[in-house]
Design an enzyme around this catalytic site. Structure first.
Site, PDB file in Angstrom:
ATOM      1  N   GLY A   1      26.072   0.671   2.519  1.00  0.00           N
ATOM      2  CA  GLY A   1      25.498   1.171   1.447  1.00  0.00           C
ATOM      3  C   GLY A   1      26.334   0.802   0.082  1.00  0.00           C
TER       4      GLY A   1
ATOM      5  N   ALA B   1      22.262  16.609   9.028  1.00  0.00           N
ATOM      6  CA  ALA B   1      22.964  15.287   9.136  1.00  0.00           C
ATOM      7  C   ALA B   1      24.447  15.339   8.525  1.00  0.00           C
ATOM      8  CB  ALA B   1      22.044  14.219   8.563  1.00  0.00           C
ATOM      9  N   LYS B   2      24.686  15.892   7.070  1.00  0.00           N
ATOM     10  CA  LYS B   2      25.993  15.899   6.585  1.00  0.00           C
ATOM     11  C   LYS B   2      26.903  17.018   7.346  1.00  0.00           C
ATOM     12  CE  LYS B   2      25.228  12.745   3.454  1.00  0.00           C
ATOM     13  NZ  LYS B   2      25.662  11.384   3.514  1.00  0.00           N
TER      14      LYS B   2
ATOM     15  N   TYR C   1      18.866  16.576   5.838  1.00  0.00           N
ATOM     16  CA  TYR C   1      19.839  16.088   5.201  1.00  0.00           C
ATOM     17  C   TYR C   1      21.249  17.011   5.245  1.00  0.00           C
ATOM     18  CZ  TYR C   1      22.628  13.891   1.230  1.00  0.00           C
ATOM     19  OH  TYR C   1      23.476  13.264   0.315  1.00  0.00           O
TER      20      TYR C   1
ATOM     21  N   ASP D   1      20.824  -2.706   8.870  1.00  0.00           N
ATOM     22  CA  ASP D   1      20.478  -1.352   8.854  1.00  0.00           C
ATOM     23  C   ASP D   1      21.237  -0.481   9.851  1.00  0.00           C
ATOM     24  OD1 ASP D   1      18.783   0.997   9.248  1.00  0.00           O
ATOM     25  OD2 ASP D   1      16.671  -0.135   9.251  1.00  0.00           O
TER      26      ASP D   1
ATOM     27  N   ARG E   1      24.781  -0.070  -3.760  1.00  0.00           N
ATOM     28  CA  ARG E   1      24.453   0.473  -4.740  1.00  0.00           C
ATOM     29  C   ARG E   1      25.307   1.927  -5.041  1.00  0.00           C
ATOM     30  NH1 ARG E   1      19.124  -1.393  -5.486  1.00  0.00           N
ATOM     31  NH2 ARG E   1      17.995  -1.678  -3.541  1.00  0.00           N
TER      32      ARG E   1
END
Ligand code: NAP
Length: 250
Positions: free
Chosen positions: A12, A156-157, A153, A62, A15
């Site tokens: 990532g 996942a986090k 989210y 990816d 950005r």
């Protein structure tokens, strides 16, 4: 130049927080592999590193798929010579209240953040274990603690925090530190997209967040990048399995 001689891989990295981290690690002396979904933003950041006098490599990957992840780690080692630090900043949001959340949006977010962090750390440890050294910083979020509209989210986090604690236990004997940085509201494209989706003005959104934060401002990518630079550096060599919240308050 705390990180002289190190090679770091940032996913990532094209950005937001990932880009700021790649530039910061490079300023501290590390050679940096900047990986992102698309090559173009990764290349722009790698070019900035080169313009600063650093060494960088741009890669597209990816993180949801093992083949590309293995290739990304392989190319980093082939072209930059080794791998000392992994930072996983790749991320997406697909917010919705649970009764409206599609299976597709659940899978995309879990696969990008949680499976992506697993695949990247698994591929990185294959290099770090034989060299008997390494640093990993995985990116969580204050949303791990629960946040309306973010069941995917948040799961996942929080999963990333458990993953990191377990990796820290398994890999400590090989001199590999694994930590988590959990940012609060950081001003990036991701938070701009959240404001858009909520139909609120971004400046007003930031003001409201700042007003509710003990240090009354929103975060910027450099706030997170500096924390990551500390965790991959020599001063953090006895810190492992920890989650550090970077959110302007407790
Ligand atoms: P960002 O500016 O949107 O950057 C995320 C980058 O990840 C984008 O370049 C994106 O590529 C890339 N990406 C998405 N899916 C990918 C995949 N499957 N494989 C590889 N790259 C992929 O977001 P950010 O705010 O910097 O977020 C960075 C990390 O910090 C994320 O893990 C995020 O969850 C976390 N975080 C952010 C905040 C915040 O307030 N900003 C707070 C807490 C945690 P595309 O452009 O192609 O989508």
């Amino acid at each position: 130049m705390n990180l002289e001689g190190m090679v770091a891989l940032v996913t990532g990295g094209g950005r937001g927080i990932g880009a700021a981290t790649a530039l910061r690690l490079a300023r501290e002396g590390a050679a940096v592999a900047v990986a992102d979904m698309d090559l173009e933003p990764a290349q722009e950041v790698a070019d900035k590193v080169s313009a600063q006098g650093g060494r960088a490599l741009a890669l597209s990957c990816d993180v949801r798929f093992p083949g590309p992840v293995e290739q990304m780690v392989r190319e980093t080692v082939e072209k930059l010579g080794r791998l000392d630090a992994l930072v996983t900043c790749a991320g997406v949001l697909r917010d919705n209240l649970v009764h409206k959340m599609s299976e597709e949006d659940w899978d995309l977010v879990i696969d990008t953040h949680l499976k992506g962090s697993f695949l990247c750390s698994q591929a990185a440890q294959r290099v770090m274990v034989p060299q008997r050294s390494g640093k990993m910083v995985l990116i969580s979020s204050t949303s791990a603690l629960g946040n309306r509209g973010q069941a995917n989210y948040s799961a996942a986090k929080m999963g990333i925090q458990g993953l990191a604690r377990t990796l820290a236990i398994e890999l400590g004997r090989y001199n590999i530190n694994v930590n988590v940085v959990a940012p609060g509201f950081i001003e990036t494209r991701m938070t701009m997209q959240t404001a858009e989706r909520m139909g609120v003005d971004f400046e007003g959104f930031k003001e409201a967040v700042a007003a509710a934060t003990p240090i009354p401002r929103v975060g910027v990518p450099d706030d997170v990048a500096g924390t990551i630079a500390f965790l991959v550096g020599p001063d953090a060599s006895y810190i492992s399995g920890q989650t550090l919240y970077v959110r302007g308050g407790p």
